[in-house]
Design an enzyme around this catalytic site. Structure first.
Site, PDB file in Angstrom:
ATOM      1  N   SER A 113     -15.224-117.668 -68.790  1.00 15.66           N
ATOM      2  CA  SER A 113     -15.243-117.011 -67.488  1.00 15.66           C
ATOM      3  C   SER A 113     -14.503-117.881 -66.482  1.00 15.66           C
ATOM      4  O   SER A 113     -14.492-119.108 -66.589  1.00 15.66           O
ATOM      5  CB  SER A 113     -16.689-116.806 -67.033  1.00 15.66           C
ATOM      6  OG  SER A 113     -16.748-116.489 -65.655  1.00 15.66           O
ATOM      7  N   SER A 114     -13.931-117.243 -65.489  1.00 12.80           N
ATOM      8  CA  SER A 114     -13.217-118.000 -64.457  1.00 12.80           C
ATOM      9  C   SER A 114     -14.155-118.813 -63.576  1.00 12.80           C
ATOM     10  O   SER A 114     -13.698-119.656 -62.802  1.00 12.80           O
ATOM     11  CB  SER A 114     -12.396-117.045 -63.585  1.00 12.80           C
ATOM     12  OG  SER A 114     -13.219-116.073 -62.968  1.00 12.80           O
ATOM     13  N   CYS A 115     -15.469-118.601 -63.702  1.00 11.23           N
ATOM     14  CA  CYS A 115     -16.416-119.387 -62.902  1.00 11.23           C
ATOM     15  C   CYS A 115     -16.493-120.835 -63.366  1.00 11.23           C
ATOM     16  O   CYS A 115     -17.169-121.650 -62.746  1.00 11.23           O
ATOM     17  CB  CYS A 115     -17.803-118.753 -62.925  1.00 11.23           C
ATOM     18  SG  CYS A 115     -18.664-118.919 -64.491  1.00 11.23           S
ATOM     19  N   TYR A 142     -24.420-121.166 -65.691  1.00  5.83           N
ATOM     20  CA  TYR A 142     -23.594-120.358 -66.596  1.00  5.83           C
ATOM     21  C   TYR A 142     -22.241-121.024 -66.814  1.00  5.83           C
ATOM     22  O   TYR A 142     -21.735-121.094 -67.939  1.00  5.83           O
ATOM     23  CB  TYR A 142     -23.419-118.963 -66.004  1.00  5.83           C
ATOM     24  CG  TYR A 142     -22.527-118.048 -66.810  1.00  5.83           C
ATOM     25  CD1 TYR A 142     -22.969-117.486 -68.007  1.00  5.83           C
ATOM     26  CD2 TYR A 142     -21.250-117.723 -66.362  1.00  5.83           C
ATOM     27  CE1 TYR A 142     -22.156-116.638 -68.740  1.00  5.83           C
ATOM     28  CE2 TYR A 142     -20.433-116.873 -67.091  1.00  5.83           C
ATOM     29  CZ  TYR A 142     -20.885-116.332 -68.278  1.00  5.83           C
ATOM     30  OH  TYR A 142     -20.082-115.497 -68.996  1.00  5.83           O
ATOM     31  N   LYS A 146     -20.305-122.407 -70.340  1.00  8.62           N
ATOM     32  CA  LYS A 146     -18.966-122.010 -70.767  1.00  8.62           C
ATOM     33  C   LYS A 146     -18.036-123.221 -70.900  1.00  8.62           C
ATOM     34  O   LYS A 146     -17.191-123.270 -71.809  1.00  8.62           O
ATOM     35  CB  LYS A 146     -18.388-120.982 -69.796  1.00  8.62           C
ATOM     36  CG  LYS A 146     -19.072-119.630 -69.881  1.00  8.62           C
ATOM     37  CD  LYS A 146     -18.959-119.053 -71.290  1.00  8.62           C
ATOM     38  CE  LYS A 146     -19.622-117.708 -71.431  1.00  8.62           C
ATOM     39  NZ  LYS A 146     -19.522-117.176 -72.815  1.00  8.62           N
ATOM     40  N   HIS A 185     -22.396-107.052 -61.893  1.00  6.28           N
ATOM     41  CA  HIS A 185     -21.404-107.717 -61.063  1.00  6.28           C
ATOM     42  C   HIS A 185     -20.999-106.793 -59.923  1.00  6.28           C
ATOM     43  O   HIS A 185     -21.417-105.643 -59.843  1.00  6.28           O
ATOM     44  CB  HIS A 185     -20.191-108.101 -61.900  1.00  6.28           C
ATOM     45  CG  HIS A 185     -20.453-109.223 -62.858  1.00  6.28           C
ATOM     46  ND1 HIS A 185     -20.765-109.006 -64.181  1.00  6.28           N
ATOM     47  CD2 HIS A 185     -20.449-110.572 -62.680  1.00  6.28           C
ATOM     48  CE1 HIS A 185     -20.946-110.174 -64.785  1.00  6.28           C
ATOM     49  NE2 HIS A 185     -20.757-111.134 -63.903  1.00  6.28           N
TER      50      HIS A 185
END
Length: 318
Positions: A113-115, A142, A146, A185
């Site tokens: 994920s881009s987070c 989270y 990742k 989301h």
């Protein structure tokens, strides 16, 4: 770029094949002629159970693995249940990656994920921004999970010389999304909020935050095509960003969803609620340079997702 043409008859395991990303990948692979696709529901295979996962890999011996299984959610869910998001995602990842290593699976892609990137990373965010600053606190648990998955893929490459890769998508949406009130989301949450307001004749709806933050959105069918493209045309230790390279404000997104659902009322903004990261636009030059481009515009994607949502109201997660 190297080429890794995949045998369309080889066993391919899509972990999380019922989720938003996994289901799109499964559909796309089937459309592209793959005839030995393997999927298991969480009831059939609990990826948090190490024994079950190792037994599954021993029995099925996949030659390609797409690790799309994850516990996911929006700001509210991530901020409310950080332990669950960290623990369950670590369990899933470690079990699947270790079991794949035990079988020496030659080709694997881990989806993140881009987070994973710092909250205030320079925009657009390049792959080498990873671990250069503090994370967004509402979803740091989270993100750490990742990041651990990326690191395990890199470590496996170094120690065992396997052509495993990682792909980091931007905000995804589309058919099969989570439209639940507490776990969704921003885009599916808006679709549900506006469509319910339209159906009920409600004159005003309220969105979280200021509406000024910017987000990038990628249709999940484009994500699926990017996964196959990377599996066949990319090899390298660094994660690859997957997105469109363009973004919109949340207020602009709200206007697009209102138009797509036919909602004509007013929109209020609850500025006491968190905005999250101010901007999160990915630099996707690595992927674009490899020969892939997205096909689905945001307006078209939102319209088709609204259509899917309405057609599947009885089955979506509440």
């Amino acid at each position: 770029m190297p080429d890794f043409p995949l045998d369309r008859t080889a066993p391919v395991y899509v972990a999380g094949h019922r989720g938003l990303v996994g289901s799109a990948v499964y559909r796309h692979l089937a459309d592209q002629g793959f005839t030995n696709l393997i999927g298991r529901t969480s009831a059939e295979l609990d990826l948090r159970d190490r024994g079950q996962v190792f037994e599954f890999f021993e029995q099925n011996r996949p030659e390609v693995v797409v690790l799309a299984a994850a516990k996911v959610g929006g700001i509210l869910a991530n901020n409310t249940y950080p332990h669950d998001f960290l623990s369950e995602n670590l369990q899933i990842q470690v079990n699947v990656l270790d079991a794949a290593l035990a079988q020496r699976v030659p080709r694997l892609v881990f989806l993140g994920s881009s987070c994973i990137y710092p909250k205030f990373a320079a925009q657009p965010i390049t792959e080498d921004s990873l671990l250069t600053g503090k994370l967004e606190p509402t979803n740091d648990a989270y993100a750490i999970a990742k990041i651990a998955g990326i690191t395990q893929v890199q470590a496996t490459r170094r120690q065992y010389d396997l052509a495993w890769i990682s792909a980091m998508p931007t905000n995804l949406y589309g058919p099969g999304d989570n439209f639940s009130r507490e776990g969704s989301h921003v885009l599916p949450a808006m679709i549900r909020r506006f469509d319910e307001a339209r159906a009920a004749g409600v004159e005003s709806v309220t969105n979280w935050g200021t509406g000024t933050v910017r987000r990038e959105f990628l249709h999940v069918d484009d994500m699926a095509s990017a996964v196959l493209h990377l599996l066949e045309h990319f090899d390298g230790p660094q994660q690859v960003n997957v997105g469109t390279g363009t973004d919109v404000t949340i207020r602009e997104l709200s206007d697009m969803v209102a138009a797509a659902t036919g909602y004509a009322g007013t929109v209020e903004w609850d500025t006491s609620k968190p905005d999250g990261t101010p901007r999160k636009l990915l630099d996707v030059s690595t992927l674009l340079d490899s020969g892939w481009t997205p096909r689905i515009s945001l307006a078209d994607g939102i319209a088709s997702t609204v259509e899917w949502y309405r057609a599947n109201l009885q089955d979506i997660r509440a």
